[in-house]
Scaffold this motif. Structure first.
Motif, PDB file in Angstrom:
ATOM      1  N   GLN A  95       0.097  19.088 -25.830  1.00 48.53           N
ATOM      2  CA  GLN A  95       1.155  18.958 -26.967  1.00 48.53           C
ATOM      3  C   GLN A  95       2.468  19.020 -25.969  1.00 48.53           C
ATOM      4  OE1 GLN A  95       0.998  21.962 -29.915  1.00 48.53           O
ATOM      5  NE2 GLN A  95       1.079  23.264 -28.971  1.00 48.53           N
ATOM      6  N   LYS A  96       3.396  17.707 -27.220  1.00 45.08           N
ATOM      7  CA  LYS A  96       4.642  18.303 -27.269  1.00 45.08           C
ATOM      8  C   LYS A  96       4.799  19.539 -27.843  1.00 45.08           C
ATOM      9  CE  LYS A  96       6.490  14.189 -27.627  1.00 45.08           C
ATOM     10  NZ  LYS A  96       7.541  12.631 -28.201  1.00 45.08           N
ATOM     11  N   MET A  97       6.076  20.210 -26.878  1.00 43.09           N
ATOM     12  CA  MET A  97       6.282  21.830 -27.440  1.00 43.09           C
ATOM     13  C   MET A  97       7.267  21.694 -28.845  1.00 43.09           C
ATOM     14  SD  MET A  97       9.068  24.006 -25.035  1.00 43.09           S
ATOM     15  CE  MET A  97       8.197  23.667 -23.789  1.00 43.09           C
ATOM     16  N   PRO A  98       6.344  22.904 -29.384  1.00 41.53           N
ATOM     17  CA  PRO A  98       7.183  23.267 -31.024  1.00 41.53           C
ATOM     18  C   PRO A  98       9.078  23.324 -30.192  1.00 41.53           C
ATOM     19  CG  PRO A  98       5.163  23.794 -30.600  1.00 41.53           C
ATOM     20  CD  PRO A  98       5.739  23.404 -29.438  1.00 41.53           C
ATOM     21  N   ARG A  99       8.962  22.977 -31.260  1.00 40.15           N
ATOM     22  CA  ARG A  99      11.281  23.410 -31.675  1.00 40.15           C
ATOM     23  C   ARG A  99      10.629  24.983 -31.429  1.00 40.15           C
ATOM     24  NH1 ARG A  99      14.661  20.529 -30.176  1.00 40.15           N
ATOM     25  NH2 ARG A  99      14.329  18.073 -30.587  1.00 40.15           N
ATOM     26  N   ALA A 100       9.877  25.784 -32.308  1.00 34.00           N
ATOM     27  CA  ALA A 100      10.169  26.919 -32.753  1.00 34.00           C
ATOM     28  C   ALA A 100       9.823  27.883 -30.779  1.00 34.00           C
ATOM     29  CB  ALA A 100       8.269  27.431 -32.742  1.00 34.00           C
ATOM     30  N   VAL A 101       9.641  27.177 -30.032  1.00 31.37           N
ATOM     31  CA  VAL A 101       9.526  28.002 -28.266  1.00 31.37           C
ATOM     32  C   VAL A 101      11.023  27.656 -28.384  1.00 31.37           C
ATOM     33  CG1 VAL A 101       8.864  27.794 -25.774  1.00 31.37           C
ATOM     34  CG2 VAL A 101       7.509  27.500 -28.267  1.00 31.37           C
ATOM     35  N   VAL A 102      11.927  26.850 -28.056  1.00 33.71           N
ATOM     36  CA  VAL A 102      13.284  26.569 -28.554  1.00 33.71           C
ATOM     37  C   VAL A 102      13.774  27.638 -28.932  1.00 33.71           C
ATOM     38  CG1 VAL A 102      15.341  25.091 -27.454  1.00 33.71           C
ATOM     39  CG2 VAL A 102      12.354  24.035 -27.640  1.00 33.71           C
ATOM     40  N   PHE A 103      13.075  27.670 -29.952  1.00 29.20           N
ATOM     41  CA  PHE A 103      15.071  28.804 -31.014  1.00 29.20           C
ATOM     42  C   PHE A 103      14.389  30.416 -31.155  1.00 29.20           C
ATOM     43  CE2 PHE A 103      14.186  24.999 -34.535  1.00 29.20           C
ATOM     44  CZ  PHE A 103      15.258  24.338 -34.484  1.00 29.20           C
ATOM     45  N   ALA A 104      12.789  30.505 -30.121  1.00 30.83           N
ATOM     46  CA  ALA A 104      12.311  32.261 -29.744  1.00 30.83           C
ATOM     47  C   ALA A 104      13.330  32.177 -28.549  1.00 30.83           C
ATOM     48  CB  ALA A 104      11.337  31.446 -29.886  1.00 30.83           C
ATOM     49  N   SER A 105      14.554  31.396 -27.801  1.00 36.10           N
ATOM     50  CA  SER A 105      15.056  31.781 -27.124  1.00 36.10           C
ATOM     51  C   SER A 105      16.821  32.966 -27.604  1.00 36.10           C
ATOM     52  CB  SER A 105      15.594  30.529 -26.151  1.00 36.10           C
ATOM     53  OG  SER A 105      16.545  29.992 -27.226  1.00 36.10           O
ATOM     54  N   LEU A 106      16.497  32.465 -28.699  1.00 37.54           N
ATOM     55  CA  LEU A 106      18.148  32.772 -29.411  1.00 37.54           C
ATOM     56  C   LEU A 106      17.433  34.321 -30.189  1.00 37.54           C
ATOM     57  CD1 LEU A 106      20.171  30.096 -29.433  1.00 37.54           C
ATOM     58  CD2 LEU A 106      20.786  31.843 -27.663  1.00 37.54           C
ATOM     59  N   TYR A 107      16.215  34.191 -30.808  1.00 37.40           N
ATOM     60  CA  TYR A 107      15.412  34.858 -31.828  1.00 37.40           C
ATOM     61  C   TYR A 107      15.984  36.343 -30.437  1.00 37.40           C
ATOM     62  CZ  TYR A 107      12.275  37.134 -34.896  1.00 37.40           C
ATOM     63  OH  TYR A 107      11.408  37.790 -36.004  1.00 37.40           O
ATOM     64  N   VAL A 108      14.390  35.680 -29.156  1.00 37.43           N
ATOM     65  CA  VAL A 108      14.249  37.021 -28.590  1.00 37.43           C
ATOM     66  C   VAL A 108      15.806  37.762 -28.075  1.00 37.43           C
ATOM     67  CG1 VAL A 108      13.439  37.967 -25.955  1.00 37.43           C
ATOM     68  CG2 VAL A 108      12.339  35.975 -28.306  1.00 37.43           C
ATOM     69  N   GLY A 109      16.630  37.139 -28.129  1.00 34.94           N
ATOM     70  CA  GLY A 109      18.463  37.590 -27.770  1.00 34.94           C
ATOM     71  C   GLY A 109      18.696  38.797 -28.762  1.00 34.94           C
ATOM     72  N   VAL A 110      18.524  38.056 -29.720  1.00 31.26           N
ATOM     73  CA  VAL A 110      19.324  39.256 -30.622  1.00 31.26           C
ATOM     74  C   VAL A 110      18.650  39.993 -31.352  1.00 31.26           C
ATOM     75  CG1 VAL A 110      18.921  38.990 -33.191  1.00 31.26           C
ATOM     76  CG2 VAL A 110      20.333  37.315 -32.078  1.00 31.26           C
ATOM     77  N   ILE A 111      17.001  40.267 -31.073  1.00 27.12           N
ATOM     78  CA  ILE A 111      16.009  41.214 -30.678  1.00 27.12           C
ATOM     79  C   ILE A 111      16.431  42.200 -29.633  1.00 27.12           C
ATOM     80  CG2 ILE A 111      13.663  42.729 -30.657  1.00 27.12           C
ATOM     81  CD1 ILE A 111      12.746  39.771 -32.281  1.00 27.12           C
ATOM     82  N   LEU A 112      16.200  41.656 -28.491  1.00 24.98           N
ATOM     83  CA  LEU A 112      16.680  42.472 -27.730  1.00 24.98           C
ATOM     84  C   LEU A 112      18.649  43.413 -27.954  1.00 24.98           C
ATOM     85  CD1 LEU A 112      15.547  40.797 -24.890  1.00 24.98           C
ATOM     86  CD2 LEU A 112      14.503  42.694 -25.709  1.00 24.98           C
ATOM     87  N   LEU A 113      19.175  42.662 -27.894  1.00 20.31           N
ATOM     88  CA  LEU A 113      21.006  42.812 -28.798  1.00 20.31           C
ATOM     89  C   LEU A 113      20.202  44.167 -29.942  1.00 20.31           C
ATOM     90  CD1 LEU A 113      22.946  39.960 -29.085  1.00 20.31           C
ATOM     91  CD2 LEU A 113      22.724  41.802 -27.031  1.00 20.31           C
ATOM     92  N   ILE A 114      19.876  43.879 -30.337  1.00 23.53           N
ATOM     93  CA  ILE A 114      19.740  45.447 -31.505  1.00 23.53           C
ATOM     94  C   ILE A 114      19.263  46.389 -30.729  1.00 23.53           C
ATOM     95  CG2 ILE A 114      18.022  45.811 -33.293  1.00 23.53           C
ATOM     96  CD1 ILE A 114      18.223  43.023 -34.701  1.00 23.53           C
ATOM     97  N   VAL A 115      18.232  45.982 -29.949  1.00 26.82           N
ATOM     98  CA  VAL A 115      17.473  47.403 -29.147  1.00 26.82           C
ATOM     99  C   VAL A 115      18.598  47.823 -28.481  1.00 26.82           C
ATOM    100  CG1 VAL A 115      16.027  48.510 -27.464  1.00 26.82           C
ATOM    101  CG2 VAL A 115      15.400  46.821 -29.218  1.00 26.82           C
ATOM    102  N   VAL A 116      19.737  47.430 -27.603  1.00 31.84           N
ATOM    103  CA  VAL A 116      20.531  47.940 -27.214  1.00 31.84           C
ATOM    104  C   VAL A 116      21.891  48.164 -27.800  1.00 31.84           C
ATOM    105  CG1 VAL A 116      23.041  46.786 -25.516  1.00 31.84           C
ATOM    106  CG2 VAL A 116      20.269  46.135 -24.706  1.00 31.84           C
ATOM    107  N   ASN A 117      22.133  47.471 -29.239  1.00 34.40           N
ATOM    108  CA  ASN A 117      23.371  48.231 -29.937  1.00 34.40           C
ATOM    109  C   ASN A 117      22.600  49.677 -30.690  1.00 34.40           C
ATOM    110  OD1 ASN A 117      24.647  48.306 -32.840  1.00 34.40           O
ATOM    111  ND2 ASN A 117      25.753  46.575 -31.539  1.00 34.40           N
ATOM    112  N   ILE A 118      21.402  50.004 -31.039  1.00 32.73           N
ATOM    113  CA  ILE A 118      20.928  51.224 -31.351  1.00 32.73           C
ATOM    114  C   ILE A 118      21.061  52.427 -29.812  1.00 32.73           C
ATOM    115  CG2 ILE A 118      19.028  52.297 -32.186  1.00 32.73           C
ATOM    116  CD1 ILE A 118      18.246  50.277 -33.287  1.00 32.73           C
ATOM    117  N   GLU A 119      21.140  51.731 -28.268  1.00 28.67           N
ATOM    118  CA  GLU A 119      21.284  52.729 -27.840  1.00 28.67           C
ATOM    119  C   GLU A 119      22.945  52.876 -27.626  1.00 28.67           C
ATOM    120  OE1 GLU A 119      20.716  53.061 -22.497  1.00 28.67           O
ATOM    121  OE2 GLU A 119      19.832  51.159 -24.045  1.00 28.67           O
TER     122      GLU A 119
END
Length: 220
Positions: A167-191
């Motif tokens: 199937q054609k790749m959903p654009r959500a898979v593309v958007f997930a890159s920055l979403y995951v990045g923001v979540i990781l940035l939050i964990v780093v920020n708390i540290e």
């Protein structure tokens, strides 16, 4: 102080290991991005027959490379910054200013993750133009205690779905890159916030360097 160090430990452990994996994946992404670009250059300028997929594939790799490497750069102070004022201030005031900026950054990141969540949810309504996947994958895990979900292509709680088939790749898979990045940035920020609080309380000598997780304790 022991309580703060105990609170810091899981964030430090998570970032040591997860960000290391993210850096290796980012290296693979940038290598593939270069390969895709070179393929397109060859087909476009040598064979005069440009392919439809390399441009979109290269952008896909660039976004995931950015989302996975940015948290490591943030953790190590690798972002572009103007620090003349900080350097001119006394150490204690410098740390207070840094703590205030980290708190402000955390608020911005929390807003960003909410917008990212909406993009991931709606992203499966649209497909990429040229990229295909040999399977369909969807999941949803509520992020307690927030009202957000770690989700891809579904809103049903505690859902994990996998099905073979092109199937054609959903654009959500593309958007997930920055979403995951923001979540990781939050964990780093708390540290980083916890490290600044510990340093303000005189515990900088018990904070180790980020350069090597196996190093002995060093100054903050």
């Amino acid at each position: 102080m022991p309580a703060l160090l105990a609170l810091l430990a899981p964030f430090q452990f998570f970032n040591d290991h997860v960000l290391r994996v993210g850096r290796w994946i980012a290296v693979v992404c940038i290598a593939l991005m270069v390969v895709f670009i070179l393929i397109q250059v060859f087909f476009r300028y040598v064979l005069n027959n440009a392919l439809p997929w390399p441009d979109e594939a290269a952008r896909f790799m660039m976004l995931w490379m950015t989302g996975l490497i940015a948290p490591s750069a943030y953790r190590r102070g690798g972002f572009v910054a103007i620090d003349m004022i900080e350097r001119a201030l006394p150490v204690s005031i410098n740390r207070l200013l840094t703590l205030a900026l980290l708190a402000l950054s955390l608020m911005v990141l929390l807003v960003a993750v909410q917008h990212g969540n909406k993009h991931i949810t709606s992203g499966c309504l649209f497909k990429t133009s040229t990229l295909w996947l040999p399977f369909k994958f969807e999941f949803n895990v509520p992020l307690w205690p927030t009202n957000l979900d770690l989700t891809l292509c579904t809103r049903q709680n505690w859902t994990f779905g996998f099905e073979w088939g092109w199937q054609k790749m959903p654009r959500a898979v593309v958007f997930a890159s920055l979403y995951v990045g923001v979540i990781l940035l939050i964990v780093v920020n708390i540290e980083l916030i916890l490290r600044q609080v510990i340093a303000l309380l005189g515990g900088s000598g018990r904070l180790r360097s980020f350069d090597d997780p196996n190093l002995q304790n060093s100054g903050g």
